[in-house]
Design a protein around this motif. Sequence first.
Motif, PDB file in Angstrom:
ATOM      1  N   ILE A 358       0.817  -1.219   0.000  1.00  0.00           N
ATOM      2  CA  ILE A 358       0.000   0.000   0.000  1.00  0.00           C
ATOM      3  C   ILE A 358       0.854   1.274   0.000  1.00  0.00           C
ATOM      4  O   ILE A 358       0.331   2.374   0.194  1.00  0.00           O
ATOM      5  CB  ILE A 358      -0.946   0.017   1.223  1.00  0.00           C
ATOM      6  N   MET A 359       2.127   1.155  -0.240  1.00  0.00           N
ATOM      7  CA  MET A 359       3.003   2.325  -0.245  1.00  0.00           C
ATOM      8  C   MET A 359       2.590   3.406  -1.251  1.00  0.00           C
ATOM      9  O   MET A 359       2.731   4.603  -0.975  1.00  0.00           O
ATOM     10  CB  MET A 359       4.451   1.901  -0.517  1.00  0.00           C
ATOM     11  N   PRO A 360       2.057   3.043  -2.429  1.00  0.00           N
ATOM     12  CA  PRO A 360       1.666   4.114  -3.372  1.00  0.00           C
ATOM     13  C   PRO A 360       0.606   5.058  -2.811  1.00  0.00           C
ATOM     14  O   PRO A 360       0.445   6.174  -3.322  1.00  0.00           O
ATOM     15  CB  PRO A 360       1.130   3.334  -4.578  1.00  0.00           C
ATOM     16  N   THR A 361      -0.114   4.637  -1.763  1.00  0.00           N
ATOM     17  CA  THR A 361      -1.151   5.505  -1.200  1.00  0.00           C
ATOM     18  C   THR A 361      -0.560   6.606  -0.318  1.00  0.00           C
ATOM     19  O   THR A 361      -1.266   7.560   0.028  1.00  0.00           O
ATOM     20  CB  THR A 361      -2.156   4.693  -0.372  1.00  0.00           C
ATOM     21  N   ILE A 362       0.690   6.482   0.057  1.00  0.00           N
ATOM     22  CA  ILE A 362       1.344   7.496   0.886  1.00  0.00           C
ATOM     23  C   ILE A 362       1.861   8.607  -0.034  1.00  0.00           C
ATOM     24  O   ILE A 362       2.598   8.332  -0.982  1.00  0.00           O
ATOM     25  CB  ILE A 362       2.501   6.894   1.694  1.00  0.00           C
ATOM     26  N   PRO A 363       1.490   9.852   0.242  1.00  0.00           N
ATOM     27  CA  PRO A 363       1.939  10.949  -0.629  1.00  0.00           C
ATOM     28  C   PRO A 363       3.463  10.988  -0.745  1.00  0.00           C
ATOM     29  O   PRO A 363       4.178  10.771   0.234  1.00  0.00           O
ATOM     30  CB  PRO A 363       1.402  12.200   0.076  1.00  0.00           C
ATOM     31  N   SER A 419       2.972 -10.686  -6.756  1.00  0.00           N
ATOM     32  CA  SER A 419       1.619 -10.195  -6.500  1.00  0.00           C
ATOM     33  C   SER A 419       1.611  -8.723  -6.095  1.00  0.00           C
ATOM     34  O   SER A 419       0.597  -8.044  -6.237  1.00  0.00           O
ATOM     35  CB  SER A 419       0.955 -11.034  -5.402  1.00  0.00           C
ATOM     36  N   ILE A 420       2.744  -8.233  -5.590  1.00  0.00           N
ATOM     37  CA  ILE A 420       2.832  -6.854  -5.098  1.00  0.00           C
ATOM     38  C   ILE A 420       3.314  -5.881  -6.168  1.00  0.00           C
ATOM     39  O   ILE A 420       2.779  -4.777  -6.330  1.00  0.00           O
ATOM     40  CB  ILE A 420       3.781  -6.778  -3.881  1.00  0.00           C
ATOM     41  N   LEU A 421       4.341  -6.281  -6.904  1.00  0.00           N
ATOM     42  CA  LEU A 421       5.029  -5.350  -7.806  1.00  0.00           C
ATOM     43  C   LEU A 421       4.136  -4.714  -8.860  1.00  0.00           C
ATOM     44  O   LEU A 421       4.258  -3.501  -9.118  1.00  0.00           O
ATOM     45  CB  LEU A 421       6.216  -6.065  -8.472  1.00  0.00           C
ATOM     46  N   PRO A 422       3.237  -5.460  -9.502  1.00  0.00           N
ATOM     47  CA  PRO A 422       2.379  -4.795 -10.504  1.00  0.00           C
ATOM     48  C   PRO A 422       1.582  -3.636  -9.909  1.00  0.00           C
ATOM     49  O   PRO A 422       1.408  -2.602 -10.555  1.00  0.00           O
ATOM     50  CB  PRO A 422       1.451  -5.925 -10.977  1.00  0.00           C
ATOM     51  N   GLY A 423       1.131  -3.792  -8.652  1.00  0.00           N
ATOM     52  CA  GLY A 423       0.390  -2.720  -7.998  1.00  0.00           C
ATOM     53  C   GLY A 423       1.255  -1.521  -7.677  1.00  0.00           C
ATOM     54  O   GLY A 423       0.818  -0.369  -7.799  1.00  0.00           O
ATOM     55  N   LEU A 424       2.511  -1.786  -7.250  1.00  0.00           N
ATOM     56  CA  LEU A 424       3.428  -0.677  -6.966  1.00  0.00           C
ATOM     57  C   LEU A 424       3.639   0.181  -8.209  1.00  0.00           C
ATOM     58  O   LEU A 424       3.697   1.410  -8.133  1.00  0.00           O
ATOM     59  CB  LEU A 424       4.780  -1.213  -6.480  1.00  0.00           C
ATOM     60  N   ALA A 426       1.633   0.167 -11.124  1.00  0.00           N
ATOM     61  CA  ALA A 426       0.392   0.701 -11.709  1.00  0.00           C
ATOM     62  C   ALA A 426      -0.232   1.798 -10.854  1.00  0.00           C
ATOM     63  O   ALA A 426      -0.844   2.733 -11.385  1.00  0.00           O
ATOM     64  CB  ALA A 426      -0.612  -0.439 -11.904  1.00  0.00           C
ATOM     65  N   ASN A 427      -0.093   1.694  -9.530  1.00  0.00           N
ATOM     66  CA  ASN A 427      -0.764   2.635  -8.627  1.00  0.00           C
ATOM     67  C   ASN A 427       0.082   3.852  -8.262  1.00  0.00           C
ATOM     68  O   ASN A 427      -0.343   4.691  -7.461  1.00  0.00           O
ATOM     69  CB  ASN A 427      -1.198   1.918  -7.344  1.00  0.00           C
ATOM     70  N   SER A 428       1.268   3.951  -8.824  1.00  0.00           N
ATOM     71  CA  SER A 428       2.121   5.115  -8.576  1.00  0.00           C
ATOM     72  C   SER A 428       1.800   6.210  -9.590  1.00  0.00           C
ATOM     73  O   SER A 428       1.714   5.941 -10.797  1.00  0.00           O
ATOM     74  CB  SER A 428       3.604   4.727  -8.679  1.00  0.00           C
ATOM     75  N   GLU A 429       1.612   7.421  -9.111  1.00  0.00           N
ATOM     76  CA  GLU A 429       1.287   8.536 -10.013  1.00  0.00           C
ATOM     77  C   GLU A 429       2.417   8.794 -11.003  1.00  0.00           C
ATOM     78  O   GLU A 429       2.196   9.131 -12.163  1.00  0.00           O
ATOM     79  CB  GLU A 429       1.009   9.798  -9.193  1.00  0.00           C
ATOM     80  N   VAL A 430       3.643   8.649 -10.501  1.00  0.00           N
ATOM     81  CA  VAL A 430       4.828   8.774 -11.351  1.00  0.00           C
ATOM     82  C   VAL A 430       5.493   7.400 -11.395  1.00  0.00           C
ATOM     83  O   VAL A 430       5.629   6.753 -10.348  1.00  0.00           O
ATOM     84  CB  VAL A 430       5.816   9.812 -10.773  1.00  0.00           C
ATOM     85  N   PRO A 431       5.873   6.901 -12.553  1.00  0.00           N
ATOM     86  CA  PRO A 431       6.521   5.592 -12.606  1.00  0.00           C
ATOM     87  C   PRO A 431       7.675   5.513 -11.597  1.00  0.00           C
ATOM     88  O   PRO A 431       8.566   6.369 -11.598  1.00  0.00           O
ATOM     89  CB  PRO A 431       7.033   5.502 -14.051  1.00  0.00           C
ATOM     90  N   PRO A 432       7.655   4.529 -10.717  1.00  0.00           N
ATOM     91  CA  PRO A 432       8.642   4.470  -9.639  1.00  0.00           C
ATOM     92  C   PRO A 432       9.971   3.864 -10.086  1.00  0.00           C
ATOM     93  O   PRO A 432      10.064   3.241 -11.150  1.00  0.00           O
ATOM     94  CB  PRO A 432       7.966   3.562  -8.614  1.00  0.00           C
ATOM     95  N   ILE A 433      10.967   4.078  -9.259  1.00  0.00           N
ATOM     96  CA  ILE A 433      12.251   3.392  -9.393  1.00  0.00           C
ATOM     97  C   ILE A 433      12.258   2.277  -8.357  1.00  0.00           C
ATOM     98  O   ILE A 433      12.010   2.524  -7.172  1.00  0.00           O
ATOM     99  CB  ILE A 433      13.421   4.352  -9.144  1.00  0.00           C
TER     100      ILE A 433
END
Length: 517
Positions: A358-363, A419-424, A426-433
Amino acid sequence: MKFFQRYAFHPFLMAIYPVLALLAFNIHEVNVSVVVRPLLFSLVLALALLGIFRLVYKNWQRAALAASLILIPFFSYGHLYNYLKATPVFGMQLGRYRLLVPLYLVLMGVGLWWVSGRNRSLSQPTFILNILAAFLLIFPFVQMGGYAVQQAASQKDLQSNPKDSAQLVKEAVQNEPDIYYIILDSYTRADVLQKDFGYDNSPFIDSLRKMGFYVADCSLTNYPATEVSLSSSLSMDYLQNIAQNLPAGTNLGTAIFSLLKHGQVRSKLESIGYKTVAFATGYDWIEWKDASLYLEPEFNLLSLREMRPFEAMFIKSTAAVAAFDIQQLFPQGPAEIDTISYQDHIKREFFLLNQLEIMPTIPGPKFVYAHIMIPHGPFVFGADGKALADPSKYENADLKTWKQGYTDEVQFINGYLLSILPGLIANSEVPPIIIIQGDHGSKVDRFPILNAYYLPGAGKEKLYSTISPVNSFRLVFDTYFGAHYSLLKDVPYEPKDISQGQFTALAPADLPTCPEK
């Protein structure tokens, strides 16, 4: 002098000494908070014994002597048992409960008989035990105090050390990406799993690549242990280079623990406004408790079904271990202590993985440092994704059994990450590193590691098959933040004398082979 002869306080000192001694011995790995329950247990035990014997003898000094004569063998039993179990005497195995328990009972009986002598003066033995107990406490306090002084000195030395000149340019990237540094402790390379474990990890590697990850097939850690590997990668430099810039006399072996928590990667990102998110690991020396957001599962101090490893270690050092090992009292038998203590590890790893999701939910922007103690032992997860009922079978197991436990944990974490990585992403506003990295390999070969990168944009094109952890954030910072670190030569080193910053590069003939394409 009369104070020590008159007032018998030695039972309480005898009770807290074993706890503090164990803490001092492990002070670099645990937080002092782990002693709360062991200290309470020890003090309550001392108080109970003192009260009982006071009712029996009607004399405080005599009651204190009797209490100490019970406490000393109680707290020493586990140490003697473990030593004799591992060290035969004249070819005989004396580390057996049926031998030691009766012997201890006889010795305690003789001691209590002596204490019961009505005509004996109690001032001298009271004085001796008070002084002895107080003297013993000096050692753990000196050891812990010395550690605290060393840590403070090393932190000061690092702060006075000239920082590198490279600066991150916030404006170099239009939208700051979240950065995930996911450490899978002891995760080895795919070719090693195939060759030495007989396990095909290609489905996991292929899945990562389909998601857009670059997997460095020939990656080696720069150092074969957690403390040296991570202190280097989080500082973006080789430790011998760091040692050369420290004040004369600085012990690098102590300084690296400061580098682990406040390395250049973290400080650079925080300087441009990144939040730091970190998780509990169970090892105080790699926990970033001063992070912007530090996450750990709740621990119920009132529940005996939750036990930290330190507490299990403490129990095993006392006579309480004999009670735990009686099958009739505890249905799960000899593994009961370990099984309970494993629950803390299981709970913490599931907590980390669930929170990571759920890290992408943290600003943001944020730097997420997730040190996952998998597939590092203890092996507590099965390949099916479930926690094992009794992980103790892997403790001191033969190599074949150990390899099975290791590959089961590899399969477990593989499935969870996929199971986690696709969500990290897809749910990030900016593509993450995202960097997924073994800090070192398995005990079969400590150098080959899993090393995978999700670098949006042009970053992936700059990766190469032999990239090592020391260069991970050099490449990231140069590519995305306008820094000018440039890459170092990728070299694996064996520690020679860490305190002096001395390491030996592996000879080409000793380097693990790289899989052929």
